[in-house]
Scaffold this active site. Structure first.
Site, PDB file in Angstrom:
ATOM      1  N   ARG A 120       0.754  -1.116  -0.049  1.00  0.00           N
ATOM      2  CA  ARG A 120      -0.132  -0.010  -0.013  1.00  0.00           C
ATOM      3  C   ARG A 120       0.947   1.231   0.081  1.00  0.00           C
ATOM      4  O   ARG A 120       1.923   1.288   0.248  1.00  0.00           O
ATOM      5  CB  ARG A 120      -1.078   0.089   1.156  1.00  0.00           C
ATOM      6  CG  ARG A 120      -0.241  -0.118   2.593  1.00  0.00           C
ATOM      7  CD  ARG A 120      -1.150  -0.177   3.610  1.00  0.00           C
ATOM      8  NE  ARG A 120      -2.093   1.106   3.854  1.00  0.00           N
ATOM      9  CZ  ARG A 120      -2.735   1.444   4.815  1.00  0.00           C
ATOM     10  NH1 ARG A 120      -2.702   0.671   5.869  1.00  0.00           N
ATOM     11  NH2 ARG A 120      -3.456   2.387   4.686  1.00  0.00           N
ATOM     12  N   ASP A 170      -4.956  -7.905   3.420  1.00  0.00           N
ATOM     13  CA  ASP A 170      -3.633  -7.743   4.349  1.00  0.00           C
ATOM     14  C   ASP A 170      -3.550  -6.313   4.739  1.00  0.00           C
ATOM     15  O   ASP A 170      -3.607  -5.526   3.690  1.00  0.00           O
ATOM     16  CB  ASP A 170      -2.520  -8.253   3.882  1.00  0.00           C
ATOM     17  CG  ASP A 170      -1.351  -8.182   4.583  1.00  0.00           C
ATOM     18  OD1 ASP A 170      -0.885  -7.194   5.058  1.00  0.00           O
ATOM     19  OD2 ASP A 170      -1.037  -9.278   5.211  1.00  0.00           O
ATOM     20  N   THR A 172      -0.872  -4.602   5.130  1.00  0.00           N
ATOM     21  CA  THR A 172       0.090  -3.913   4.530  1.00  0.00           C
ATOM     22  C   THR A 172       0.311  -4.088   2.966  1.00  0.00           C
ATOM     23  O   THR A 172       1.055  -3.402   2.365  1.00  0.00           O
ATOM     24  CB  THR A 172       1.612  -4.817   5.156  1.00  0.00           C
ATOM     25  OG1 THR A 172       1.488  -5.948   4.602  1.00  0.00           O
ATOM     26  CG2 THR A 172       1.720  -4.523   6.474  1.00  0.00           C
ATOM     27  N   GLU A 173      -0.747  -4.759   2.508  1.00  0.00           N
ATOM     28  CA  GLU A 173      -0.821  -4.939   1.105  1.00  0.00           C
ATOM     29  C   GLU A 173      -1.851  -4.027   0.491  1.00  0.00           C
ATOM     30  O   GLU A 173      -1.826  -2.852   0.268  1.00  0.00           O
ATOM     31  CB  GLU A 173      -0.828  -6.400   0.482  1.00  0.00           C
ATOM     32  CG  GLU A 173       0.313  -7.238   1.048  1.00  0.00           C
ATOM     33  CD  GLU A 173       0.169  -8.559   0.608  1.00  0.00           C
ATOM     34  OE1 GLU A 173       0.005  -8.817  -0.544  1.00  0.00           O
ATOM     35  OE2 GLU A 173       0.604  -9.566   1.322  1.00  0.00           O
ATOM     36  N   MET A 174      -3.045  -4.861   0.315  1.00  0.00           N
ATOM     37  CA  MET A 174      -4.213  -3.849  -0.408  1.00  0.00           C
ATOM     38  C   MET A 174      -5.181  -3.354   0.569  1.00  0.00           C
ATOM     39  O   MET A 174      -5.902  -2.395   0.126  1.00  0.00           O
ATOM     40  CB  MET A 174      -4.922  -4.916  -1.294  1.00  0.00           C
ATOM     41  CG  MET A 174      -4.044  -5.375  -2.468  1.00  0.00           C
ATOM     42  SD  MET A 174      -5.048  -6.647  -3.672  1.00  0.00           S
ATOM     43  CE  MET A 174      -5.644  -5.700  -4.687  1.00  0.00           C
TER      44      MET A 174
END
Length: 289
Positions: A120, A170, A172-174
């Site tokens: 992100r 997640d 830290t991701e999407m």
């Protein structure tokens, strides 16, 4: 000595000669073309029958393994089309800036060409992506991922449907919420129609159906018609001379590449301890354990 035993010895002897010829003669000879004059090569006149037998002895053309598909998610053209749209759409992320393709880009082998992927708040694609959250691992390729018996580097997901859930939610991701994603997708008439055509039912737009359609699309990402595949099917012109030499080295006992990169997927379904040091000793990556 019986005739049956004589035939057995003859067949075994022929097989040994062919095997030794494959190991000894350079690939230029086996491919029926003259080798590099600067290299020492033995030119032999092989009859067509022996040439064909030697090619068969290479054992390159092998069937792909059976693909596992969930009983409650049989593939359909409608699911595949929908999954492809979702795969490239940043609507799957909380701030609508990152899609699956940011970390699994088709121009980068369905990876992101980074040692550690960026989640992100990042900007850009591939190795030029910057400004975002650096993840602890790189993105595995989606090529032939449908044949894996577990997903992710640590195997924490059972299949593609299970895998699709993790990066979307997640933080830290999407960083997308399940209910929020359903609301956003339902508000777009074209998506509502696509989900209805693919799944039907009273509530076709759902987080589960989102993951299911993405998995259906990812099962179409197969490398079964590459130049290498054409070569294994008998097209000798599919690979250059240097590429054929490289293939011989790849399959040799000196490099042993083939022990982990098995034909035809050049993958290995098992998990290995390869001794790679941690990027951050204070935060060890325990892998599968």
């Amino acid at each position: 000595m019986s005739s049956r035993r004589k035939i057995g010895y003859t067949a075994a002897g022929t097989g040994l000669v062919i095997f030794l010829a494959f190991l000894y003669f350079p690939s230029s000879v086996l491919d029926g073309e003259k080798g590099d004059p600067s290299q020492s090569a033995i030119e032999v006149d092989l009859h067509d029958v022996y040439f064909e037998t030697i090619l068969a002895a290479r054992n390159l053309h092998r069937p792909f393994p059976k693909m596992a598909v969930r009983e409650d998610n049989p593939d359909s053209p409608e699911k595949i089309v929908l999954g492809r749209l979702l795969f490239f759409d940043p609507i799957l992320s909380g701030d609508n800036t990152i899609s699956c393709a940011h970390c699994h880009h088709p121009d980068l082998g369905f990876t992101d060409n980074r040692g550690q992927s960026m989640g992100r708040n990042g900007d850009g694609v591939g190795s030029g992506r910057k400004g975002g959250t650096v993840l602890r691992r790189g993105s595995p390729t989606i090529w032939n991922a449908a044949f894996n018996h577990a997903q992710f580097w640590d195997g924490r997901a059972d299949d593609l449907e299970h895998q699709a859930i993790f990066p979307i939610t997640d933080s830290t991701e999407m960083n997308q919420g399940r209910e929020e994603l359903e609301r956003e997708l339902s508000a777009i008439p074209e998506y509502a129609d696509q989900f209805r055509n693919a799944f039907g039912g009273d509530k076709p737009v759902s987080f589960q159906n989102t993951a299911y359609s993405i998995a259906s699309f990812e099962r179409t990402i197969l490398s079964d018609n590459s130049r290498f595949d054409k070569y294994t099917r008998g097209d000798q012109a599919a690979l250059s001379t240097n590429e054929r030499h490289g293939l011989n080295v790849f399959r040799s006992l000196k490099t042993r590449c083939f022990e982990c990169h098995n034909i035809p997927t050049f993958n290995n379904p098992d998990f290995k301890v390869v001794g790679v040091p941690d990027l951050d000793p204070e935060k060890p990556d325990l892998g599968r354990f």
